[in-house]
Enzyme design. Structure first.
Site, mmCIF file in Angstrom:
data_model
loop_
_atom_site.group_PDB
_atom_site.id
_atom_site.type_symbol
_atom_site.label_atom_id
_atom_site.label_comp_id
_atom_site.label_asym_id
_atom_site.label_seq_id
_atom_site.Cartn_x
_atom_site.Cartn_y
_atom_site.Cartn_z
ATOM 1 N N ARG A 88 0.841 -1.200 0.000
ATOM 2 C CA ARG A 88 0.000 0.000 0.000
ATOM 3 C C ARG A 88 0.877 1.251 0.000
ATOM 4 O O ARG A 88 0.593 2.214 -0.707
ATOM 5 C CB ARG A 88 -0.944 0.002 1.208
ATOM 6 N N CYS A 148 -0.990 6.107 9.084
ATOM 7 C CA CYS A 148 -1.383 4.832 8.473
ATOM 8 C C CYS A 148 -2.486 5.153 7.467
ATOM 9 O O CYS A 148 -2.380 6.130 6.742
ATOM 10 C CB CYS A 148 -1.832 3.840 9.542
#
Length: 282
Positions: free
Chosen positions: A181, A240
Site C-alpha cells: 500500500r 497509516c
C-alpha cells in the site's frame, strides 16, 4: 501493583483483582461494524466493557471535513465514554483485540495517553493469548457504575492540520501500512494509492514475533533505529490509513523506550481527501 503503561502479559492481567483494572474489549471488523460487539457478547475477558471503534474511539460525523476515515472523537465525547465505563483517575486500563495484532486496542491506548492518562496497557497477544493460556471467558454484558470524567487532550501529541506535516523540517513521517500500500501497488480502501512524499515505511506487523507477541524492547529499538537513523523519537510522526494502525507503531516505540513520537491523525485517507495534495509511489 506496579501500573503498566505499554504492554501487559496474560499472567499479570489474570492476577489483578477485578476492582483494580478496567478491561476494554476493542475487537473490530472493518467489513462488518456490528461483528465486534457480537463477538464481545459471545465471549470476552471477565469484567470487560466493549469499545466500538466507530462510535467510541472515532467521530464519523467529521469525515466530510477531510479528517480521515476515523476522525478523533471530541474530548467531551471521549470523556463521556470513559464515564460510561466507570473509569476514574489512577485506575489501570487494559485494552485488547482478538490478537495477535492490537489495532483498535492500540488506538484506545493512544487516546488515553492523548488525554493525559498513563495507566493504560495493551494485552500482549490479545484474546488469542488469553485463550491459549486457558483463561476463562464470560458472555453477555455487565455495565459498570458510571463516573463523571472531564479530561483534556494534549495538542502537542497529535497533528490534525495537513499543512503542519512539513512545518518542521527535522521531523520524519512514518507510515504503518503494508509495504504494497505504501508503494502504491494496491489500495483497497482510500481514493488514491501511494504515500505522502518523504514518508518512510514501517509496517505495523513488523512489531510481532512469529508467536504473535511483541518483539523485545531491544529488538524493536534496533529495528526502528534502522528506519529512523539518528532522528530523535520526538521528531517522529506516525500515520497509516486512518490513524488506527499507526498507534500500533507508536505503542511499539514507547515499549522500546523511544518516547515522545506523535500521530498524524487524518493519515492517508485524510491526505488524499484533497486531490491537489501530492502523492508519491516507489
Amino acid at each position: 501493583m506496579t501500573l503498566k503503561t505499554t504492554l501487559i502479559d496474560v499472567t499479570t492481567l489474570a492476577a489483578l483483582p477485578p476492582d483494580e483494572v478496567l478491561i476494554v474489549d476493542c475487537r473490530v471488523d472493518l467489513a462488518d461494524r456490528t461483528q465486534g460487539e457480537r463477538s464481545y457478547l459471545a465471549g470476552h475477558l471477565p469484567g470487560a466493557v466493549f469499545a466500538d471503534l466507530a462510535q467510541d474511539l472515532s467521530d464519523l460525523s467529521r469525515i466530510p471535513e477531510g479528517l480521515g476515515r476515523h476522525p478523533l472523537p471530541s474530548v467531551a465525547a471521549f470523556s463521556a465514554v470513559l464515564g460510561r465505563w466507570g473509569w476514574k483517575p489512577g485506575l489501570q486500563v487494559v485494552s485488547y483485540d482478538a490478537g495477535p495484532v492490537a489495532l483498535a486496542a492500540a488506538r484506545l491506548w493512544w487516546l488515553l495517553r492523548l488525554a493525559g492518562v498513563q495507566e493504560v496497557a495493551v494485552l500482549d497477544g490479545g484474546l488469542a493469548a488469553w485463550q491459549a493460556a486457558g483463561q476463562p471467558l464470560e458472555t453477555g454484558s455487565r455495565p459498570r457504575a458510571a463516573t463523571k470524567v472531564a479530561l483534556a487532550y494534549d495538542a502537542r501529541q497529535v497533528i490534525v492540520d495537513h499543512a503542519a506535516l512539513h512545518a518542521e523540517p527535522s521531523s520524519v513521517l512514518l507510515d504503518a501500512r503494508a509495504a504494497v500500500r505504501y508503494r502504491g501497488e494496491v489500495e483497497p480502501l482510500d481514493r488514491a494509492a501511494g504515500h505522502v512524499p518523504g514518508a518512510r515505511n514501517r509496517p505495523y506487523s513488523d512489531n510481532l514475533l512469529a508467536d504473535g507477541h511483541f518483539k523485545s524492547p531491544a529488538q524493536l529499538r534496533e529495528e526502528f533505529t534502522a528506519v529512523l537513523g539518528d532522528t530523535a523519537p520526538d521528531q517522529v510522526v506516525h500515520m497509516c490509513g486512518s490513524g488506527v494502525t499507526a498507534c500500533y507503531n507508536l505503542l511499539a516505540m514507547e515499549h522500546a523506550g523511544l518516547h515522545g513520537s506523535r500521530l498524524y491523525a487524518p493519515s492517508w485517507s485524510g491526505w488524499v481527501s484533497d486531490p491537489a495534495r501530492p502523492v508519491a509511489k516507489d
